[in-house]
Design a protein around this motif. Structure first.
Motif, PDB file in Angstrom:
ATOM      1  N   LYS A  18       3.963   5.405  -6.053  1.00  0.00           N
ATOM      2  CA  LYS A  18       3.831   5.149  -7.523  1.00  0.00           C
ATOM      3  C   LYS A  18       2.986   6.144  -7.935  1.00  0.00           C
ATOM      4  N   LYS A  19       1.798   6.489  -7.124  1.00  0.00           N
ATOM      5  CA  LYS A  19       0.908   7.352  -7.665  1.00  0.00           C
ATOM      6  C   LYS A  19       1.390   8.823  -7.608  1.00  0.00           C
ATOM      7  N   ALA A  21       3.627   9.252 -10.631  1.00  0.00           N
ATOM      8  CA  ALA A  21       2.951   9.254 -11.841  1.00  0.00           C
ATOM      9  C   ALA A  21       2.656  10.606 -12.377  1.00  0.00           C
ATOM     10  N   ARG A  22       2.517  11.627 -11.294  1.00  0.00           N
ATOM     11  CA  ARG A  22       2.167  12.920 -11.670  1.00  0.00           C
ATOM     12  C   ARG A  22       3.542  13.734 -11.478  1.00  0.00           C
ATOM     13  N   GLN A  64       0.810  -1.370   0.046  1.00  0.00           N
ATOM     14  CA  GLN A  64      -0.112   0.224  -0.205  1.00  0.00           C
ATOM     15  C   GLN A  64       0.771   1.446   0.017  1.00  0.00           C
ATOM     16  N   GLY A  91       8.940   5.959 -10.252  1.00  0.00           N
ATOM     17  CA  GLY A  91       7.652   5.116 -10.065  1.00  0.00           C
ATOM     18  C   GLY A  91       7.854   3.717 -10.277  1.00  0.00           C
ATOM     19  N   ASN A 137       2.358   1.708  -3.663  1.00  0.00           N
ATOM     20  CA  ASN A 137       1.474   2.154  -4.396  1.00  0.00           C
ATOM     21  C   ASN A 137       1.315   3.462  -4.314  1.00  0.00           C
ATOM     22  N   ALA A 138       1.281   3.811  -3.074  1.00  0.00           N
ATOM     23  CA  ALA A 138       1.065   5.306  -2.892  1.00  0.00           C
ATOM     24  C   ALA A 138       2.060   6.367  -3.719  1.00  0.00           C
TER      25      ALA A 138
END
Length: 84
Positions: free
Chosen positions: A37-38, A41-42, A31, A65, A34-35
């Protein structure tokens, strides 16, 4: 005296001001990965960040990422291609 210098591009990262634990989670805590990587992503410097991690063979954390495992696959594939 320990002096840490960071490349200039790091100041433009979407990770600036974020909790470092998100980018360097303990193994198995997807988790957090994943946070991170988010956030990546921006990020306007994600590709530069990833290349930095690959060039320096960063063994831990989310960089550009990608996890260490994902980066190791890239490095392994590069070595295989270079040995052909």
């Amino acid at each position: 005296m320990l002096i840490l210098e960071h490349p200039e591009w790091m100041a433009d990262g979407a990770c600036v001001g974020q909790d470092p634990d998100v980018f360097f989670p303990p193994p198995g805590l997807n988790q957090y990965a994943n946070a991170a990587k988010k956030i990546c992503a921006r990020c306007p410097v994600a590709q530069t960040c990833l290349q930095y991690a690959l060039d320096h063979e960063e063994a831990h954390g989310i960089w550009g990422g990608m996890s260490a495992r994902q980066r190791n696959v890239i490095l392994r594939n590069r070595r295989l291609l270079n040995n052909q």
